[in-house]
Design a protein around this motif. Structure first.
Motif, PDB file in Angstrom:
ATOM      1  N   ARG A 110       0.812  -1.214   0.000  1.00  0.00           N
ATOM      2  CA  ARG A 110       0.000   0.000   0.000  1.00  0.00           C
ATOM      3  C   ARG A 110       0.848   1.267   0.000  1.00  0.00           C
ATOM      4  O   ARG A 110       1.853   1.341   0.693  1.00  0.00           O
ATOM      5  CB  ARG A 110      -0.895   0.039   1.241  1.00  0.00           C
ATOM      6  N   ALA A 111       0.404   2.272  -0.755  1.00  0.00           N
ATOM      7  CA  ALA A 111       0.918   3.635  -0.611  1.00  0.00           C
ATOM      8  C   ALA A 111       0.136   4.253   0.546  1.00  0.00           C
ATOM      9  O   ALA A 111      -0.974   3.829   0.852  1.00  0.00           O
ATOM     10  CB  ALA A 111       0.701   4.432  -1.890  1.00  0.00           C
ATOM     11  N   ALA A 112       0.717   5.265   1.206  1.00  0.00           N
ATOM     12  CA  ALA A 112       0.054   5.868   2.359  1.00  0.00           C
ATOM     13  C   ALA A 112       0.106   7.385   2.261  1.00  0.00           C
ATOM     14  O   ALA A 112       1.175   7.962   2.052  1.00  0.00           O
ATOM     15  CB  ALA A 112       0.714   5.403   3.649  1.00  0.00           C
ATOM     16  N   PHE A 113      -1.051   8.008   2.422  1.00  0.00           N
ATOM     17  CA  PHE A 113      -1.166   9.463   2.416  1.00  0.00           C
ATOM     18  C   PHE A 113      -1.991   9.857   3.628  1.00  0.00           C
ATOM     19  O   PHE A 113      -3.175   9.515   3.708  1.00  0.00           O
ATOM     20  CB  PHE A 113      -1.833   9.940   1.117  1.00  0.00           C
ATOM     21  N   GLU A 114      -1.370  10.558   4.574  1.00  0.00           N
ATOM     22  CA  GLU A 114      -2.022  10.877   5.835  1.00  0.00           C
ATOM     23  C   GLU A 114      -2.442  12.342   5.903  1.00  0.00           C
ATOM     24  O   GLU A 114      -1.739  13.213   5.380  1.00  0.00           O
ATOM     25  CB  GLU A 114      -1.086  10.570   7.008  1.00  0.00           C
ATOM     26  N   THR A 115      -3.549  12.597   6.587  1.00  0.00           N
ATOM     27  CA  THR A 115      -4.000  13.973   6.767  1.00  0.00           C
ATOM     28  C   THR A 115      -3.062  14.743   7.694  1.00  0.00           C
ATOM     29  O   THR A 115      -3.124  15.966   7.740  1.00  0.00           O
ATOM     30  CB  THR A 115      -5.443  14.025   7.326  1.00  0.00           C
ATOM     31  N   SER A 116      -2.171  14.050   8.404  1.00  0.00           N
ATOM     32  CA  SER A 116      -1.194  14.718   9.259  1.00  0.00           C
ATOM     33  C   SER A 116      -0.053  15.329   8.442  1.00  0.00           C
ATOM     34  O   SER A 116       0.825  15.977   8.997  1.00  0.00           O
ATOM     35  CB  SER A 116      -0.609  13.723  10.267  1.00  0.00           C
ATOM     36  N   GLY A 117      -0.063  15.093   7.122  1.00  0.00           N
ATOM     37  CA  GLY A 117       0.999  15.608   6.262  1.00  0.00           C
ATOM     38  C   GLY A 117       2.103  14.597   6.003  1.00  0.00           C
ATOM     39  O   GLY A 117       3.040  14.860   5.266  1.00  0.00           O
ATOM     40  N   ARG A 118       1.993  13.417   6.569  1.00  0.00           N
ATOM     41  CA  ARG A 118       3.001  12.376   6.359  1.00  0.00           C
ATOM     42  C   ARG A 118       2.572  11.498   5.179  1.00  0.00           C
ATOM     43  O   ARG A 118       1.414  11.462   4.799  1.00  0.00           O
ATOM     44  CB  ARG A 118       3.175  11.528   7.621  1.00  0.00           C
ATOM     45  N   TYR A 119       3.520  10.778   4.630  1.00  0.00           N
ATOM     46  CA  TYR A 119       3.277   9.877   3.508  1.00  0.00           C
ATOM     47  C   TYR A 119       4.248   8.719   3.627  1.00  0.00           C
ATOM     48  O   TYR A 119       5.188   8.749   4.420  1.00  0.00           O
ATOM     49  CB  TYR A 119       3.464  10.603   2.173  1.00  0.00           C
ATOM     50  N   GLY A 120       4.037   7.684   2.821  1.00  0.00           N
ATOM     51  CA  GLY A 120       4.946   6.537   2.864  1.00  0.00           C
ATOM     52  C   GLY A 120       4.336   5.327   2.203  1.00  0.00           C
ATOM     53  O   GLY A 120       3.593   5.428   1.229  1.00  0.00           O
ATOM     54  N   PHE A 121       4.649   4.182   2.783  1.00  0.00           N
ATOM     55  CA  PHE A 121       4.133   2.924   2.258  1.00  0.00           C
ATOM     56  C   PHE A 121       3.893   1.975   3.422  1.00  0.00           C
ATOM     57  O   PHE A 121       4.462   2.138   4.505  1.00  0.00           O
ATOM     58  CB  PHE A 121       5.090   2.310   1.226  1.00  0.00           C
ATOM     59  N   THR A 122       3.028   0.983   3.174  1.00  0.00           N
ATOM     60  CA  THR A 122       2.700   0.001   4.199  1.00  0.00           C
ATOM     61  C   THR A 122       2.599  -1.385   3.581  1.00  0.00           C
ATOM     62  O   THR A 122       1.598  -1.702   2.945  1.00  0.00           O
ATOM     63  CB  THR A 122       1.359   0.339   4.900  1.00  0.00           C
ATOM     64  N   PRO A 123       3.622  -2.208   3.737  1.00  0.00           N
ATOM     65  CA  PRO A 123       3.447  -3.616   3.378  1.00  0.00           C
ATOM     66  C   PRO A 123       2.618  -4.303   4.472  1.00  0.00           C
ATOM     67  O   PRO A 123       2.826  -4.043   5.657  1.00  0.00           O
ATOM     68  CB  PRO A 123       4.872  -4.175   3.335  1.00  0.00           C
ATOM     69  N   VAL A 124       1.665  -5.128   4.055  1.00  0.00           N
ATOM     70  CA  VAL A 124       0.796  -5.825   5.009  1.00  0.00           C
ATOM     71  C   VAL A 124       0.748  -7.306   4.633  1.00  0.00           C
ATOM     72  O   VAL A 124       0.456  -7.654   3.489  1.00  0.00           O
ATOM     73  CB  VAL A 124      -0.642  -5.252   4.995  1.00  0.00           C
ATOM     74  N   PHE A 125       1.025  -8.156   5.610  1.00  0.00           N
ATOM     75  CA  PHE A 125       0.913  -9.595   5.423  1.00  0.00           C
ATOM     76  C   PHE A 125      -0.325 -10.072   6.161  1.00  0.00           C
ATOM     77  O   PHE A 125      -0.468  -9.841   7.360  1.00  0.00           O
ATOM     78  CB  PHE A 125       2.168 -10.301   5.943  1.00  0.00           C
ATOM     79  N   ASN A 126      -1.261 -10.700   5.416  1.00  0.00           N
ATOM     80  CA  ASN A 126      -2.555 -11.135   5.952  1.00  0.00           C
ATOM     81  C   ASN A 126      -2.643 -12.649   5.986  1.00  0.00           C
ATOM     82  O   ASN A 126      -2.077 -13.328   5.136  1.00  0.00           O
ATOM     83  CB  ASN A 126      -3.696 -10.648   5.046  1.00  0.00           C
ATOM     84  N   LYS A 127      -3.428 -13.152   6.943  1.00  0.00           N
ATOM     85  CA  LYS A 127      -3.723 -14.586   7.014  1.00  0.00           C
ATOM     86  C   LYS A 127      -5.190 -14.769   7.353  1.00  0.00           C
ATOM     87  O   LYS A 127      -5.680 -14.208   8.346  1.00  0.00           O
ATOM     88  CB  LYS A 127      -2.855 -15.242   8.093  1.00  0.00           C
ATOM     89  N   THR A 128      -5.912 -15.505   6.517  1.00  0.00           N
ATOM     90  CA  THR A 128      -7.295 -15.851   6.818  1.00  0.00           C
ATOM     91  C   THR A 128      -7.276 -16.909   7.915  1.00  0.00           C
ATOM     92  O   THR A 128      -6.638 -17.956   7.767  1.00  0.00           O
ATOM     93  CB  THR A 128      -8.015 -16.386   5.574  1.00  0.00           C
ATOM     94  N   LEU A 129      -7.964 -16.633   9.018  1.00  0.00           N
ATOM     95  CA  LEU A 129      -7.983 -17.559  10.152  1.00  0.00           C
ATOM     96  C   LEU A 129      -9.191 -18.480  10.114  1.00  0.00           C
ATOM     97  O   LEU A 129      -9.077 -19.678  10.329  1.00  0.00           O
ATOM     98  CB  LEU A 129      -7.979 -16.776  11.472  1.00  0.00           C
ATOM     99  N   ILE A 130     -10.353 -17.900   9.861  1.00  0.00           N
ATOM    100  CA  ILE A 130     -11.605 -18.660   9.811  1.00  0.00           C
ATOM    101  C   ILE A 130     -12.368 -18.201   8.579  1.00  0.00           C
ATOM    102  O   ILE A 130     -12.585 -17.010   8.395  1.00  0.00           O
ATOM    103  CB  ILE A 130     -12.461 -18.424  11.068  1.00  0.00           C
ATOM    104  N   LYS A 131     -12.755 -19.150   7.758  1.00  0.00           N
ATOM    105  CA  LYS A 131     -13.510 -18.824   6.548  1.00  0.00           C
ATOM    106  C   LYS A 131     -14.869 -19.497   6.650  1.00  0.00           C
ATOM    107  O   LYS A 131     -14.957 -20.703   6.848  1.00  0.00           O
ATOM    108  CB  LYS A 131     -12.750 -19.321   5.321  1.00  0.00           C
ATOM    109  N   SER A 132     -15.924 -18.692   6.512  1.00  0.00           N
ATOM    110  CA  SER A 132     -17.270 -19.246   6.525  1.00  0.00           C
ATOM    111  C   SER A 132     -17.983 -18.828   5.246  1.00  0.00           C
ATOM    112  O   SER A 132     -17.407 -18.147   4.397  1.00  0.00           O
ATOM    113  CB  SER A 132     -18.036 -18.772   7.768  1.00  0.00           C
ATOM    114  N   GLU A 133     -19.222 -19.209   5.116  1.00  0.00           N
ATOM    115  CA  GLU A 133     -19.970 -18.914   3.902  1.00  0.00           C
ATOM    116  C   GLU A 133     -20.205 -17.408   3.717  1.00  0.00           C
ATOM    117  O   GLU A 133     -20.160 -16.897   2.614  1.00  0.00           O
ATOM    118  CB  GLU A 133     -21.313 -19.647   3.939  1.00  0.00           C
TER     119      GLU A 133
END
Length: 165
Positions: A110-133
């Motif tokens: 992800r690119a990141a643009f903050e209302t505080s005037g900061r910017y950057g990037f955010t790598p995020v690693f996700n894991k599905t724990l429980i999957k239902s219908e």
């Protein structure tokens, strides 16, 4: 079984099979809660819960173009409580790319643009724990890096969990 019953049965079987297949593009929405655990900068290392508490609420939409690539847009309001005073402290606009890694894991760059005037990037690693219908529950490791607004660069390790629907 009569002929008409067989035809209806085959039609329903075909309709169920065709309807239940995943087609692309595929759209998901999600909500979560994120706790920054520790933040590093050249000046200091700060931890959440040590004199202040910060919590964020990621809300987003994922658009999977194919089973191998997608686009995500996330908005993240942040609340900070310090010395008994809580306030909305920031809003992050977080567009990014999605890539499945297999076994329920995925990566969001992800690119990141903050209302505080900061910017950057955010790598995020996700894991599905429980999957239902109807929904899935996930945990994530966001790693935000931020720059700008006349402040030192920061790198944060966070923990996020939420519901994908």
């Amino acid at each position: 079984m009569t002929r008409i019953t067989k035809i209806i049965f085959l039609f329903l079987l075909f309709f169920k099979t065709a309807y239940s297949q995943t087609t692309y593009p595929k759209i998901n929405g999600y909500v979560g809660i994120m706790h920054p655990i520790v933040t590093f900068s050249e000046d200091e290392t700060t931890t959440n819960f040590d004199g202040h508490y910060v919590v964020a609420f990621p809300i987003g939409i994922n658009l999977w173009k194919t089973s191998k690539i997608g686009f995500s847009f996330e908005i993240v309001p942040t609340i900070k409580d310090e010395a008994g005073v809580s306030k909305s402290s920031n809003l992050t606009f977080h567009p990014g790319v999605l890539v499945p890694l297999g076994s329920g894991f995925s990566f969001a760059g992800r690119a990141a643009f903050e209302t505080s005037g900061r910017y950057g990037f955010t790598p995020v690693f996700n894991k599905t724990l429980i999957k239902s219908e109807n929904c899935s529950y996930y945990a994530a490791l966001p790693l935000p890096a931020r720059f700008g607004n006349d402040k030192p660069a920061t790198f944060t390790i966070g923990f996020q969990f939420g519901v994908l629907f």
